[in-house]
Scaffold this motif. Structure first.
Motif, short mmCIF file in Angstrom:
data_model
loop_
_atom_site.label_atom_id
_atom_site.label_comp_id
_atom_site.label_asym_id
_atom_site.label_seq_id
_atom_site.Cartn_x
_atom_site.Cartn_y
_atom_site.Cartn_z
N TRP A 82 -63.29 42.46 43.59
CA TRP A 82 -64.37 42.28 42.55
C TRP A 82 -63.43 41.38 41.68
O TRP A 82 -64.51 40.60 41.06
CB TRP A 82 -64.19 43.94 41.76
CG TRP A 82 -65.10 44.47 42.28
CD1 TRP A 82 -64.96 45.86 43.03
CD2 TRP A 82 -66.57 44.31 42.29
NE1 TRP A 82 -66.23 46.45 43.17
CE2 TRP A 82 -67.20 45.67 43.13
CE3 TRP A 82 -67.75 43.41 41.90
CZ2 TRP A 82 -68.55 45.76 43.24
CZ3 TRP A 82 -68.85 43.61 42.17
CH2 TRP A 82 -69.44 44.52 42.79
N LEU A 83 -62.24 41.21 41.85
CA LEU A 83 -61.77 39.98 40.76
C LEU A 83 -62.06 38.78 41.37
O LEU A 83 -62.53 37.60 40.65
CB LEU A 83 -60.27 40.30 40.40
CG LEU A 83 -59.98 41.45 39.65
CD1 LEU A 83 -58.29 41.74 39.78
CD2 LEU A 83 -60.44 41.30 38.28
N GLU A 84 -61.99 38.78 42.59
CA GLU A 84 -62.29 37.45 43.41
C GLU A 84 -63.73 37.26 43.14
O GLU A 84 -64.29 35.94 42.81
CB GLU A 84 -61.91 37.52 44.92
CG GLU A 84 -62.26 36.38 45.49
CD GLU A 84 -61.79 36.33 46.94
OE1 GLU A 84 -62.04 35.44 47.79
OE2 GLU A 84 -60.98 36.92 47.23
N TYR A 85 -64.79 38.17 43.43
CA TYR A 85 -66.01 37.85 43.13
C TYR A 85 -66.69 37.49 41.59
O TYR A 85 -67.08 36.63 41.34
CB TYR A 85 -66.86 39.22 43.37
CG TYR A 85 -68.29 39.01 43.34
CD1 TYR A 85 -69.43 38.44 44.29
CD2 TYR A 85 -69.16 39.43 42.05
CE1 TYR A 85 -70.58 38.20 44.10
CE2 TYR A 85 -70.32 39.49 41.94
CZ TYR A 85 -71.08 38.82 42.90
OH TYR A 85 -72.53 38.45 42.78
N GLY A 86 -66.02 38.23 40.81
CA GLY A 86 -66.21 38.02 39.36
C GLY A 86 -65.60 36.74 38.87
O GLY A 86 -66.60 35.89 38.14
N PHE A 87 -64.52 36.02 39.29
CA PHE A 87 -64.11 34.81 38.80
C PHE A 87 -64.56 33.69 39.99
O PHE A 87 -65.15 32.62 38.94
CB PHE A 87 -62.63 34.80 38.86
CG PHE A 87 -61.97 35.55 37.98
CD1 PHE A 87 -62.38 35.44 36.38
CD2 PHE A 87 -60.92 36.68 38.01
CE1 PHE A 87 -61.54 36.47 35.75
CE2 PHE A 87 -60.33 37.21 37.11
CZ PHE A 87 -60.66 37.30 35.90
N ASN A 88 -65.00 33.95 41.04
CA ASN A 88 -65.28 32.77 41.76
C ASN A 88 -66.86 32.68 41.75
O ASN A 88 -67.56 31.57 42.29
CB ASN A 88 -64.97 33.19 43.14
CG ASN A 88 -63.40 32.64 43.36
OD1 ASN A 88 -62.67 32.07 42.59
ND2 ASN A 88 -62.87 33.22 44.27
N GLN A 89 -67.50 33.69 42.11
CA GLN A 89 -69.03 33.83 42.24
C GLN A 89 -69.78 33.91 41.06
O GLN A 89 -70.68 33.32 40.70
CB GLN A 89 -69.48 34.96 42.98
CG GLN A 89 -68.97 34.92 44.35
CD GLN A 89 -69.07 33.50 45.24
OE1 GLN A 89 -70.23 33.19 45.24
NE2 GLN A 89 -67.90 33.10 45.87
N MET A 90 -69.29 34.77 40.03
CA MET A 90 -69.81 34.91 38.45
C MET A 90 -69.42 33.94 37.44
O MET A 90 -69.88 33.83 36.53
CB MET A 90 -69.97 36.38 38.25
CG MET A 90 -70.35 37.46 39.13
SD MET A 90 -70.07 38.74 38.39
CE MET A 90 -71.04 38.79 36.80
N ILE A 95 -73.32 42.74 48.51
CA ILE A 95 -72.72 43.95 49.31
C ILE A 95 -71.34 43.01 49.48
O ILE A 95 -71.42 41.85 49.92
CB ILE A 95 -73.17 44.09 50.94
CG1 ILE A 95 -74.45 44.80 50.66
CG2 ILE A 95 -72.12 44.93 51.42
CD1 ILE A 95 -75.32 45.10 51.63
N ILE A 96 -70.18 43.44 49.13
CA ILE A 96 -69.00 43.07 49.18
C ILE A 96 -68.14 44.00 50.39
O ILE A 96 -68.36 45.06 50.39
CB ILE A 96 -68.46 43.03 47.83
CG1 ILE A 96 -68.86 42.20 46.95
CG2 ILE A 96 -66.67 42.44 48.13
CD1 ILE A 96 -68.40 42.08 45.38
N GLU A 97 -67.59 43.37 51.17
CA GLU A 97 -66.86 43.90 52.27
C GLU A 97 -65.04 43.53 51.98
O GLU A 97 -64.90 42.50 51.84
CB GLU A 97 -67.18 43.61 53.56
CG GLU A 97 -68.50 44.05 54.03
CD GLU A 97 -68.72 44.18 55.42
OE1 GLU A 97 -67.96 44.49 56.35
OE2 GLU A 97 -69.85 43.68 55.79
N THR A 98 -64.32 44.40 52.20
CA THR A 98 -62.94 44.31 52.50
C THR A 98 -62.43 44.83 53.67
O THR A 98 -63.30 45.34 54.33
CB THR A 98 -62.01 45.19 51.22
OG1 THR A 98 -62.20 46.35 51.53
CG2 THR A 98 -62.85 44.83 50.02
#
Length: 184
Positions: free
Chosen positions: A120-128, A4-7
């Motif tokens: 999503w970009l932060e998640y994709g680049f930092n977490q994935m 779950i991602i929150e903004t």
């Protein structure tokens, strides 16, 4: 996958069958499909099948499009997210990460696509640890093209689809995201 991602204004969570009614409301609107092959959904079963397909992508690829909820009202405003494209060729590419979004028309022009995109970009680049994110938009879809530009994607080229419709190919590399963040 319990992601779950929150903004500040949005909650991004896996699609569920209970989302079908709100997603159908969005996807039956011809305006929403103006730059998406102009084939709005006509039956809720089409959305239910789409939700099932996305849920299979979560299992197979560990990522997919997510329902996007307005926290203030709990309204489902559309979907956003990263998809691993391995089921077709797009602009000569397959096996790539694609960022995309689709919002219900009544939620356009409120900054939600930009807000979700940054998360999503932060998640994709930092977490994935994705090295390269791609996106593609209809060449005439000014609003979507502006969102991608605003969040730091680089326009790479125009390309025709099988019907001769011109699309724009966008790309962001992991290091480009950090450069973008440092400028913002």
């Amino acid at each position: 996958m319990d992601l779950i991602i929150e903004t500040p204004r949005l909650l991004l969570r896996k699609m569920r069958l209970e989302d079908a009614e709100a997603l159908f409301e969005m996807d039956k609107n011809p305006e929403v499909h103006k730059y998406l092959w102009q084939q709005p959904f006509t039956e809720i079963q089409e959305i239910e099948a789409y939700i099932e397909m996305v849920n299979n992508q979560y299992l197979t690829n560990k990522i997919g499009r997510f329902s996007t909820i307005l926290k203030e009202t709990n309204a489902l405003i559309g979907w956003t997210g990263i998809k691993y494209v391995n089921d077709h060729v797009e602009n000569g590419n397959t096996n790539f990460y694609d960022y995309g979004y689709r919002l219900n028309q009544k939620f356009w022009n409120k900054g939600y696509a930009t807000e979700a995109s940054k998360a999503w970009l932060e998640y994709g680049f930092n977490q994935m640890n994705i090295e390269e994110m791609n996106a593609y938009t209809h060449a005439e879809n000014g609003a979507s093209n502006r969102v991608l530009e605003k969040v730091g994607f680089t326009f790479i080229e125009n390309y025709p689809d099988k019907d001769g419709v011109i699309w724009k190919w966008w790309q962001m590399k992991n290091d480009g995201f950090y450069n973008f963040l440092n400028k913002s």
